[in-house]
Design a protein around this motif. Structure first.
Motif, short mmCIF file in Angstrom:
data_model
loop_
_atom_site.label_atom_id
_atom_site.label_comp_id
_atom_site.label_asym_id
_atom_site.label_seq_id
_atom_site.Cartn_x
_atom_site.Cartn_y
_atom_site.Cartn_z
N THR A 13 1.09 -14.98 -9.81
CA THR A 13 0.00 -15.37 -10.71
C THR A 13 -0.56 -16.75 -10.38
OG1 THR A 13 1.62 -16.29 -12.24
CG2 THR A 13 0.93 -14.03 -12.63
N TRP A 14 0.33 -17.68 -10.03
CA TRP A 14 -0.18 -19.04 -9.76
C TRP A 14 -1.02 -19.05 -8.49
CZ3 TRP A 14 -0.36 -21.61 -13.90
CH2 TRP A 14 0.67 -21.56 -14.85
N SER A 15 -0.69 -18.17 -7.54
CA SER A 15 -1.51 -18.08 -6.32
C SER A 15 -2.88 -17.48 -6.63
CB SER A 15 -0.85 -17.16 -5.29
OG SER A 15 0.42 -17.63 -4.92
N ASP A 38 14.16 -13.63 -1.77
CA ASP A 38 15.05 -13.99 -2.89
C ASP A 38 14.98 -15.48 -3.24
OD1 ASP A 38 16.36 -15.15 -0.81
OD2 ASP A 38 18.14 -13.88 -0.89
N PHE A 39 14.13 -16.23 -2.57
CA PHE A 39 13.89 -17.66 -2.85
C PHE A 39 15.12 -18.54 -2.62
CE2 PHE A 39 10.73 -15.73 -6.01
CZ PHE A 39 9.66 -15.83 -5.14
N GLN A 40 16.12 -18.01 -1.92
CA GLN A 40 17.28 -18.86 -1.61
C GLN A 40 16.84 -19.92 -0.59
OE1 GLN A 40 20.39 -18.50 -3.24
NE2 GLN A 40 19.00 -17.21 -4.43
N PRO A 44 13.49 -16.95 4.47
CA PRO A 44 12.25 -17.18 5.23
C PRO A 44 11.15 -17.78 4.36
CG PRO A 44 13.18 -15.05 5.80
CD PRO A 44 14.02 -15.58 4.67
N PHE A 45 11.02 -17.32 3.11
CA PHE A 45 9.97 -17.89 2.24
C PHE A 45 10.18 -19.38 2.08
CE2 PHE A 45 8.61 -19.46 -1.92
CZ PHE A 45 7.27 -19.11 -1.93
N LYS A 46 11.40 -19.77 1.70
CA LYS A 46 11.67 -21.20 1.43
C LYS A 46 11.50 -22.03 2.69
CE LYS A 46 12.34 -21.74 -2.87
NZ LYS A 46 11.42 -22.44 -3.72
N LYS A 47 12.02 -21.52 3.80
CA LYS A 47 11.93 -22.30 5.05
C LYS A 47 10.47 -22.53 5.42
CE LYS A 47 16.16 -21.50 7.63
NZ LYS A 47 16.76 -20.70 8.71
N THR A 55 7.76 -29.09 -2.59
CA THR A 55 8.23 -28.46 -3.83
C THR A 55 8.78 -27.05 -3.56
OG1 THR A 55 6.18 -27.34 -4.47
CG2 THR A 55 6.41 -29.65 -5.14
N GLY A 56 8.47 -26.49 -2.39
CA GLY A 56 8.97 -25.16 -2.05
C GLY A 56 8.31 -24.06 -2.84
N LYS A 57 7.08 -24.32 -3.32
CA LYS A 57 6.39 -23.30 -4.13
C LYS A 57 4.98 -23.07 -3.62
CE LYS A 57 9.13 -23.97 -8.19
NZ LYS A 57 9.23 -23.90 -9.61
N VAL A 58 4.44 -21.91 -3.98
CA VAL A 58 3.03 -21.61 -3.77
C VAL A 58 2.36 -21.57 -5.14
CG1 VAL A 58 3.23 -20.36 -1.59
CG2 VAL A 58 3.59 -19.13 -3.73
N PRO A 59 1.07 -21.84 -5.22
CA PRO A 59 0.15 -22.09 -4.13
C PRO A 59 0.21 -23.54 -3.66
CG PRO A 59 -1.04 -22.23 -6.19
CD PRO A 59 0.37 -21.85 -6.53
N ALA A 60 -0.29 -23.72 -2.42
CA ALA A 60 -0.53 -25.07 -1.91
C ALA A 60 -1.82 -25.00 -1.10
CB ALA A 60 0.64 -25.50 -1.04
N ILE A 68 -2.35 -30.45 -1.50
CA ILE A 68 -2.42 -30.37 -2.97
C ILE A 68 -1.50 -29.21 -3.34
CG2 ILE A 68 -3.95 -30.22 -4.99
CD1 ILE A 68 -5.85 -30.69 -2.03
N TRP A 69 -0.55 -29.45 -4.24
CA TRP A 69 0.57 -28.51 -4.38
C TRP A 69 0.72 -27.91 -5.77
CZ3 TRP A 69 1.14 -33.76 -3.46
CH2 TRP A 69 1.70 -34.50 -4.49
N ASP A 70 -0.34 -27.81 -6.50
CA ASP A 70 -0.24 -27.22 -7.83
C ASP A 70 -1.57 -26.52 -8.13
OD1 ASP A 70 1.10 -27.36 -10.74
OD2 ASP A 70 -1.05 -27.71 -10.87
N SER A 71 -1.48 -25.35 -8.80
CA SER A 71 -2.68 -24.53 -8.99
C SER A 71 -3.81 -25.28 -9.72
CB SER A 71 -2.32 -23.26 -9.75
OG SER A 71 -1.70 -23.58 -10.98
N LEU A 72 -3.45 -26.01 -10.77
CA LEU A 72 -4.49 -26.70 -11.54
C LEU A 72 -5.05 -27.89 -10.74
CD1 LEU A 72 -6.10 -26.66 -14.13
CD2 LEU A 72 -4.23 -27.84 -15.29
N1 LIG Z 1 3.11 -25.17 -11.66
C1 LIG Z 1 3.03 -24.58 -10.35
C2 LIG Z 1 3.90 -23.34 -10.35
C3 LIG Z 1 4.05 -22.73 -8.97
C4 LIG Z 1 5.08 -21.62 -8.95
O1 LIG Z 1 5.99 -21.53 -9.81
N2 LIG Z 1 4.96 -20.71 -7.96
C5 LIG Z 1 5.88 -19.62 -7.79
C6 LIG Z 1 5.15 -18.37 -7.34
S1 LIG Z 1 3.97 -17.75 -8.51
C7 LIG Z 1 6.84 -19.95 -6.65
O2 LIG Z 1 6.44 -20.45 -5.62
N3 LIG Z 1 8.13 -19.63 -6.84
C8 LIG Z 1 9.13 -19.85 -5.84
C9 LIG Z 1 10.36 -20.46 -6.40
O3 LIG Z 1 10.40 -20.70 -7.62
O4 LIG Z 1 11.28 -20.72 -5.64
C10 LIG Z 1 1.56 -24.26 -10.06
O5 LIG Z 1 0.81 -24.11 -11.02
O6 LIG Z 1 1.16 -24.20 -8.90
#
Ligand SMILES: N[C@@H](CCC(=O)N[C@@H](CS)C(=O)NCC(=O)O)C(=O)O
Length: 226
Positions: A13-15, A38-40, A44-47, A55-60, A68-72
């Protein structure tokens, strides 16, 4: 050149939010989909994402060497970079409402977010009917969203005006969840949901999500692998 890093379209959803803004407003970008797993830490996703975003998260979003590393924050950056696209409403009051609603989406509705994960490939209406009975807090979240949507300036318009703005992209995944889980929504707000569903960018995201056919166990609260 803009590079947007996203997760699976079926789940992320955030992507979806900044992707919709880029597509709807016809802003050129390159999409990089990093498949969920599995986000460990060693997965591969985390690496892959950690090499781009600490932050290890998408979107970026990358704009050259700027990250820029946050959806908003991404949407705010796009609004500043492309003022002619009018990504926020032009009216000051509606712009303030749009920002408040987007921030509320970003920080609230935990019951909806935790019980009704987005899953565009699944019909979870039976699950949704039970969740509705079992989770009063889910009903409270939906009630609040219903109230926000009902305050839109006109029945046939978007949330904060006649034109789509960032706030609509922020609530688009909520529309997907309400449909997927068969959440009971007023007729008045169903008009808004249909308007979101009709958008070309939303249609494209959904089509690509349904074509993924990837089952990510930790994203599947209610389905088991066949
Ligand atoms: N507040 C962040 C949230 C980002 C977020 O939680 N992304 C999830 C995917 S929808 C993610 O990357 N999860 C991987 C994890 O938690 O390891 C944003 O708005 O961009």
């Amino acid at each position: 050149m803009l590079d947007l890093f996203i997760g699976n379209k079926n789940y992320s959803t955030w992507s979806m939010r900044p992707w919709l803004v880029l597509r709807h407003f016809d802003i050129a970008f390159t999409e990089h989909l990093i498949p969920f797993d599995d986000f460990q830490l060693e997965s591969p996703f985390k690496k892959t994402i950690l090499a781009i975003n600490p932050t290890g998260k998408v979107p970026a979003l990358k704009d050259g060497d700027l990250l820029i590393w946050d959806s908003l924050a991404i949407c705010e950056y796009l609004a500043e970079k492309f003022p002619e696209k009018q990504l926020w409403p032009q009216d000051q009051k509606q712009r303030a409402r749009a920002r408040s609603m987007s921030a509320e989406m970003h920080s609230s509705f935990m019951a909806l977010r935790s019980t009704c994960g987005m899953n565009l490939d699944a019909d979870l209406s039976e699950v949704g009917a039970q969740l509705w009975l079992d989770h009063p807090q889910l009903q409270e979240d939906v009630k609040r969203i219903e109230a926000l949507w009902a305050e839109r300036p006109s029945q046939d318009g978007f949330l904060c005006g006649d034109a789509l703005s960032i706030v609509d992209a922020f609530y688009a995944p909520v529309v997907m969840r309400f449909i997927g889980y068969g959440i009971p929504i007023s007729d008045y707000n169903r008009i808004y949901m249909q308007k979101i569903l009709n958008l070309a960018a939303v249609q494209r995201w959904m089509t690509e999500a349904k074509a993924e056919h990837v089952f990510v166990a930790c994203e599947e609260q209610y389905r088991t692998r066949e």
